[in-house]
Design an enzyme around this catalytic site. Structure first.
Site, PDB file in Angstrom:
ATOM      1  N   ASP A  59      56.668  49.613  -9.151  1.00 36.73           N
ATOM      2  CA  ASP A  59      55.272  49.186  -9.203  1.00 36.73           C
ATOM      3  C   ASP A  59      54.389  50.191  -8.471  1.00 36.73           C
ATOM      4  O   ASP A  59      54.833  50.900  -7.559  1.00 36.73           O
ATOM      5  CB  ASP A  59      55.091  47.817  -8.533  1.00 36.73           C
ATOM      6  N   TYR A  60      53.123  50.208  -8.830  1.00 36.20           N
ATOM      7  CA  TYR A  60      52.116  51.049  -8.173  1.00 36.20           C
ATOM      8  C   TYR A  60      52.164  50.889  -6.656  1.00 36.20           C
ATOM      9  O   TYR A  60      52.098  51.867  -5.907  1.00 36.20           O
ATOM     10  CB  TYR A  60      50.736  50.660  -8.716  1.00 36.20           C
TER      11      TYR A  60
END
Length: 270
Positions: A59-60
């Site tokens: 994920d970011y």
């Protein structure tokens, strides 16, 4: 932030992804990507002059180990290891609240959150009334490492081992177990916005290829950051983990099938 190369050979480059960084982007003006830092903005595309193949995703907001292949054949070999669950992945996390068990298996199925206001969240099927679309079996192991306080609020450092690999699985499972990740704006219903990051880090990855096993590990990421260490007060270290040697020992504990001497809990749909 710099992207640290942890390992590289003719087939793979394994990096330490900073938090709050995209893996790649179709927008050529977006420079905050792993692809831009180690190659070019379009390296994730087959049309690139020097394409890269991302065999896993983070994920970011998540930091840590990311394996990238340099060819389709190398990507296929690594991809089969992930698909057959032959890899071992270990994450460090800080969660809200004091965890009251030593070890847990979280086995809630994970699917799309079907609540009307949701656009990209996932959901754990904790009971029959959960609005969870197309739930798939999911399994995470959790080991308590340390309890303390962050800015005066109870928090715990845990080791997470995903047995399966569903989207947002670790974030969803921690939330379902009553301990949302510190700094997880999405799964705290947009309340946890004070911390400077979400505290989830991919700390170790084991890839058992036929010719060799790659066992890649990062240094402990959280307490090297003065923004966290200045706000953290430790109450008790249950299992040492901050050195690389101690972290490997903690991984050995979470790998064991037995729970002798540990307070154990299972979270599953009965």
């Amino acid at each position: 932030m710099a992207v640290e190369r942890l390992y590289e050979d003719d087939e793979y480059v394994i990096i330490n992804k900073p938090y709050d960084m995209y893996i790649n982007s179709d927008n050529e003006n977006e420079k905050n990507t792993v692809a831009c830092h180690i190659a070019s903005h379009d390296s994730h595309l087959s049309s690139s002059s020097d394409p890269l193949h991302f065999v896993q995703r983070l994920d970011y907001s998540t930091s840590g180990i990311l394996c990238i292949a340099k060819s389709k054949s190398s990507a296929a070999r690594a991809g089969k290891l992930f698909e057959k669950r032959l890899t071992k992945k270990y994450y460090l996390a800080i969660v809200r609240g004091h965890v009251v068990f030593d070890l847990a298996d979280i086995k809630y199925a994970v699917g799309t959150d079907l609540t009307p206001e949701n656009t990209h969240k996932m959901s754990a099927a904790v009971d029959s009334s959960t609005l969870c679309g197309e739930p798939r079996a999911a399994h995470t192991r959790l080991l308590l490492l340390e309890t303390g306080h962050y800015s005066g609020d109870a928090a715990s450092v845990v080791l997470l081992k995903p047995v399966t690999g569903r989207r947002h699985q670790l974030r969803v499972h921690c939330d379902a177990a009553g301990h949302t990740l510190l700094g997880d704006y999405t799964y705290s219903d947009r309340r946890d916005s004070a911390p400077h990051r979400m505290f989830l880090h991919a700390a170790r990855l084991v890839l058992p290829f036929q010719t060799k096993t790659l066992d890649i590990q990062t240094q402990e990421p959280f307490f090297r950051d003065p923004e966290l260490s200045s706000k953290w007060k430790s109450d008790r270290v249950h299992i040492k983990y901050r050195s690389k040697e101690d972290f490997l020992s903690a991984c050995d504990v979470i790998d064991r099938s037995y729970t002798v001497g540990l307070k154990y809990q299972e979270f599953s749909l009965k």
